[in-house]
Design a protein around this motif. Structure first.
Motif, PDB file in Angstrom:
ATOM      1  N   GLY A  52       0.822  -1.193   0.000  1.00  0.00           N
ATOM      2  CA  GLY A  52       0.000   0.000   0.000  1.00  0.00           C
ATOM      3  C   GLY A  52       0.864   1.254   0.000  1.00  0.00           C
ATOM      4  N   ARG A  53       0.341   2.348  -0.554  1.00  0.00           N
ATOM      5  CA  ARG A  53       1.112   3.578  -0.624  1.00  0.00           C
ATOM      6  C   ARG A  53       0.166   4.770  -0.621  1.00  0.00           C
ATOM      7  NH1 ARG A  53       5.742   5.761   0.675  1.00  0.00           N
ATOM      8  NH2 ARG A  53       6.355   3.566   0.563  1.00  0.00           N
ATOM      9  N   LEU A  54       0.534   5.800   0.144  1.00  0.00           N
ATOM     10  CA  LEU A  54      -0.209   7.059   0.166  1.00  0.00           C
ATOM     11  C   LEU A  54       0.705   8.175  -0.316  1.00  0.00           C
ATOM     12  CD1 LEU A  54      -2.626   8.924   1.015  1.00  0.00           C
ATOM     13  CD2 LEU A  54      -1.479   9.135   3.239  1.00  0.00           C
ATOM     14  N   PHE A  55       0.207   8.986  -1.243  1.00  0.00           N
ATOM     15  CA  PHE A  55       0.875  10.212  -1.641  1.00  0.00           C
ATOM     16  C   PHE A  55       0.154  11.358  -0.928  1.00  0.00           C
ATOM     17  CE2 PHE A  55       1.613   7.160  -4.965  1.00  0.00           C
ATOM     18  CZ  PHE A  55       2.956   7.339  -5.276  1.00  0.00           C
ATOM     19  N   SER A  56       0.880  12.107  -0.113  1.00  0.00           N
ATOM     20  CA  SER A  56       0.295  13.186   0.678  1.00  0.00           C
ATOM     21  C   SER A  56       0.865  14.508   0.180  1.00  0.00           C
ATOM     22  CB  SER A  56       0.593  12.986   2.163  1.00  0.00           C
ATOM     23  OG  SER A  56      -0.127  13.908   2.950  1.00  0.00           O
ATOM     24  N   MET A  57      -0.009  15.348  -0.390  1.00  0.00           N
ATOM     25  CA  MET A  57       0.413  16.579  -1.065  1.00  0.00           C
ATOM     26  C   MET A  57      -0.067  17.815  -0.323  1.00  0.00           C
ATOM     27  SD  MET A  57      -0.584  15.776  -5.046  1.00  0.00           S
ATOM     28  CE  MET A  57       0.214  17.285  -5.625  1.00  0.00           C
ATOM     29  N   ASP A  58       0.668  18.894  -0.458  1.00  0.00           N
ATOM     30  CA  ASP A  58       0.186  20.212  -0.037  1.00  0.00           C
ATOM     31  C   ASP A  58       1.075  21.272  -0.655  1.00  0.00           C
ATOM     32  OD1 ASP A  58      -0.780  22.553   1.673  1.00  0.00           O
ATOM     33  OD2 ASP A  58      -1.924  20.893   2.530  1.00  0.00           O
ATOM     34  N   GLN A  59       0.474  22.422  -0.999  1.00  0.00           N
ATOM     35  CA  GLN A  59       1.264  23.526  -1.539  1.00  0.00           C
ATOM     36  C   GLN A  59       1.848  24.402  -0.440  1.00  0.00           C
ATOM     37  OE1 GLN A  59      -1.013  26.515  -3.694  1.00  0.00           O
ATOM     38  NE2 GLN A  59      -2.869  26.006  -2.550  1.00  0.00           N
ATOM     39  N   ASP A  60       1.361  24.250   0.790  1.00  0.00           N
ATOM     40  CA  ASP A  60       1.795  25.078   1.910  1.00  0.00           C
ATOM     41  C   ASP A  60       3.006  24.438   2.582  1.00  0.00           C
ATOM     42  OD1 ASP A  60       2.132  26.467   4.297  1.00  0.00           O
ATOM     43  OD2 ASP A  60      -0.017  26.706   4.638  1.00  0.00           O
ATOM     44  N   PRO A  61       4.155  25.100   2.597  1.00  0.00           N
ATOM     45  CA  PRO A  61       5.338  24.498   3.224  1.00  0.00           C
ATOM     46  C   PRO A  61       5.152  24.221   4.713  1.00  0.00           C
ATOM     47  CG  PRO A  61       5.761  26.786   2.583  1.00  0.00           C
ATOM     48  CD  PRO A  61       4.467  26.395   1.957  1.00  0.00           C
ATOM     49  N   ASP A  62       4.345  25.025   5.400  1.00  0.00           N
ATOM     50  CA  ASP A  62       4.069  24.755   6.822  1.00  0.00           C
ATOM     51  C   ASP A  62       3.363  23.407   6.983  1.00  0.00           C
ATOM     52  OD1 ASP A  62       5.136  27.221   7.331  1.00  0.00           O
ATOM     53  OD2 ASP A  62       3.260  28.155   7.999  1.00  0.00           O
ATOM     54  N   ALA A  63       2.401  23.151   6.096  1.00  0.00           N
ATOM     55  CA  ALA A  63       1.661  21.887   6.151  1.00  0.00           C
ATOM     56  C   ALA A  63       2.574  20.709   5.853  1.00  0.00           C
ATOM     57  CB  ALA A  63       0.497  21.920   5.160  1.00  0.00           C
ATOM     58  N   ILE A  64       3.445  20.855   4.879  1.00  0.00           N
ATOM     59  CA  ILE A  64       4.362  19.773   4.537  1.00  0.00           C
ATOM     60  C   ILE A  64       5.268  19.441   5.717  1.00  0.00           C
ATOM     61  CG2 ILE A  64       6.399  19.219   3.129  1.00  0.00           C
ATOM     62  CD1 ILE A  64       3.823  18.749   1.652  1.00  0.00           C
ATOM     63  N   ALA A  65       5.767  20.461   6.399  1.00  0.00           N
ATOM     64  CA  ALA A  65       6.628  20.216   7.562  1.00  0.00           C
ATOM     65  C   ALA A  65       5.871  19.495   8.664  1.00  0.00           C
ATOM     66  CB  ALA A  65       7.185  21.544   8.082  1.00  0.00           C
ATOM     67  N   GLU A  66       4.649  19.935   8.950  1.00  0.00           N
ATOM     68  CA  GLU A  66       3.855  19.326  10.017  1.00  0.00           C
ATOM     69  C   GLU A  66       3.452  17.898   9.656  1.00  0.00           C
ATOM     70  OE1 GLU A  66       1.917  18.777  13.548  1.00  0.00           O
ATOM     71  OE2 GLU A  66       3.130  20.524  12.991  1.00  0.00           O
ATOM     72  N   ALA A  67       2.943  17.702   8.443  1.00  0.00           N
ATOM     73  CA  ALA A  67       2.488  16.378   8.031  1.00  0.00           C
ATOM     74  C   ALA A  67       3.654  15.399   7.926  1.00  0.00           C
ATOM     75  CB  ALA A  67       1.745  16.469   6.702  1.00  0.00           C
ATOM     76  N   SER A  68       4.795  15.862   7.459  1.00  0.00           N
ATOM     77  CA  SER A  68       5.965  14.980   7.335  1.00  0.00           C
ATOM     78  C   SER A  68       6.358  14.397   8.681  1.00  0.00           C
ATOM     79  CB  SER A  68       7.144  15.739   6.729  1.00  0.00           C
ATOM     80  OG  SER A  68       6.871  16.132   5.405  1.00  0.00           O
ATOM     81  N   ALA A  69       6.324  15.232   9.699  1.00  0.00           N
ATOM     82  CA  ALA A  69       6.670  14.756  11.040  1.00  0.00           C
ATOM     83  C   ALA A  69       5.636  13.760  11.542  1.00  0.00           C
ATOM     84  CB  ALA A  69       6.789  15.943  11.992  1.00  0.00           C
ATOM     85  N   ARG A  70       4.368  14.056  11.302  1.00  0.00           N
ATOM     86  CA  ARG A  70       3.301  13.183  11.799  1.00  0.00           C
ATOM     87  C   ARG A  70       3.271  11.839  11.070  1.00  0.00           C
ATOM     88  NH1 ARG A  70      -3.055  14.852  12.814  1.00  0.00           N
ATOM     89  NH2 ARG A  70      -3.596  12.965  13.948  1.00  0.00           N
ATOM     90  N   LEU A  71       3.642  11.826   9.799  1.00  0.00           N
ATOM     91  CA  LEU A  71       3.519  10.632   8.974  1.00  0.00           C
ATOM     92  C   LEU A  71       4.814   9.828   8.878  1.00  0.00           C
ATOM     93  CD1 LEU A  71       1.437  12.280   6.106  1.00  0.00           C
ATOM     94  CD2 LEU A  71       0.565  10.839   7.951  1.00  0.00           C
ATOM     95  N   ALA A  72       5.835  10.263   9.597  1.00  0.00           N
ATOM     96  CA  ALA A  72       7.126   9.566   9.547  1.00  0.00           C
ATOM     97  C   ALA A  72       6.960   8.094   9.922  1.00  0.00           C
ATOM     98  CB  ALA A  72       8.119  10.234  10.494  1.00  0.00           C
TER      99      ALA A  72
END
Length: 311
Positions: A52-72
């Motif tokens: 299984g694989r999820l691609f998680s996108m966002d144009q907001d760099p703040d969101a990418i930083a937050e989501a990256s940490a949560r989804l590690a």
């Protein structure tokens, strides 16, 4: 759209309904085009196993930083890009999706972080850029002609006092540039009748309209809907959370078009156009937040969930 809480960065809106509509399979491929704080993405990724694989996108760099940490540590590929490019993202990885989610509108982090310039309750530079790139709200407010600015308020905010609000803006910017959110908010209040000011905060429609224009939200949505449906596997599902009537109308009309069949005139005895439905809606009417969720998260009040399955 999500809400910030003391317990965490976000509570994802209508989470269980979204998961039910996407019908997540452990070995499936999914894409969340609006990662935000990672709430929906986390719930999807937790159901995935090997393959299984999820691609998680966002144009907001703040969101990418937050989501990256949560989804590690989860089977997630983070993508810093606007969701209009989601088809290209999946194509680059040689795959299509079993499910795609788009959670539209401004995030609670963007609203609650005063420096981002989205809120009319807090003083901050007049920005409103989700991507933190390109022209700002101040650029539009100070640079557009009165006619263009009035059209934005009418079209994207459905603001009936658009002309008088713009008159206040134009008079003020002739003295000095309008630079902050509260400066704009005061001009909006001056531009509406006293009765309208007493009924509710009159700034919502103007701020919504300018935000939509700054981020070109409705045009991007039109592009993304076509790209998302094309990027689905047969049987795949596209779930869209909307938060105001303009974007919901676009989604509804697009889904209706995808689900419609023959377009021949009724007097034709047999079909000659050969058109057949490309999709079917998962539920006839949009789903809305439960009363329990509304108590937890007042910002879910305007949410509508529409989902289509590709035939």
């Amino acid at each position: 759209m999500t809400v910030t809480t003391e317990q965490g960065y976000h509570i994802p809106v209508m989470l269980q309904q979204v998961l039910d509509d996407l019908a997540v399979r452990p070995d499936g491929v999914y894409l969340d085009g609006t990662a935000g704080g990672g709430g929906h993405s986390y719930a999807i990724a937790k159901q995935l196993t090997e393959g299984g694989r999820l691609f998680s996108m966002d144009q907001d760099p703040d969101a990418i930083a937050e989501a990256s940490a949560r989804l590690a540590g989860l089977p997630v590929t983070m993508v810093h890009a606007n969701f209009a490019t989601l088809g290209d993202v999946l194509a680059q990885h040689g795959t299509k999706a079993d499910g795609i989610l788009l959670d539209l509108g401004v995030s609670s982090h963007e609203l609650d972080e005063a420096s981002r310039g989205f809120s009319y309750h807090k003083d901050a530079p007049l920005d409103m850029r989700m991507s933190q790139q390109g022209q700002t709200a101040a650029d539009l407010v100070n640079g557009l002609s009165p006619e263009a600015l009035t059209e934005i308020l009418y079209k994207y905010g459905e603001e009936k006092f658009a002309r008088s609000i713009v008159a206040q803006i134009v008079a003020a910017r002739e003295q000095k540039p309008i630079e902050t959110t509260l400066e704009l908010a005061e001009l909006v209040k001056k531009g509406v009748p006293a009765k309208a000011r007493r009924e509710k905060n009159p700034c919502k429609k103007t701020f919504q309209a300018i935000r939509i224009a700054v981020n070109d939200e409705l045009n991007v949505l039109e592009i993304a809907l076509d790209a998302a449906f094309d990027a689905l596997k047969p049987g795949g599902r596209l779930a869209i959370l909307t938060f105001h009537s303009l974007e919901d109308r676009i989604v509804k009309l697009k889904f209706n078009a995808l689900c419609s069949g023959c377009e021949c005139p009724p007097q034709f005895p047999v079909c000659v156009c050969g058109k057949t439905p490309k999709g079917k809606t998962v539920h006839r009417k949009p789903l809305v937040a439960s009363e329990e969720e509304l108590l937890r998260n007042p910002r879910s009040r305007s949410a509508k969930l529409r989902t289509i399955e590709k035939i």
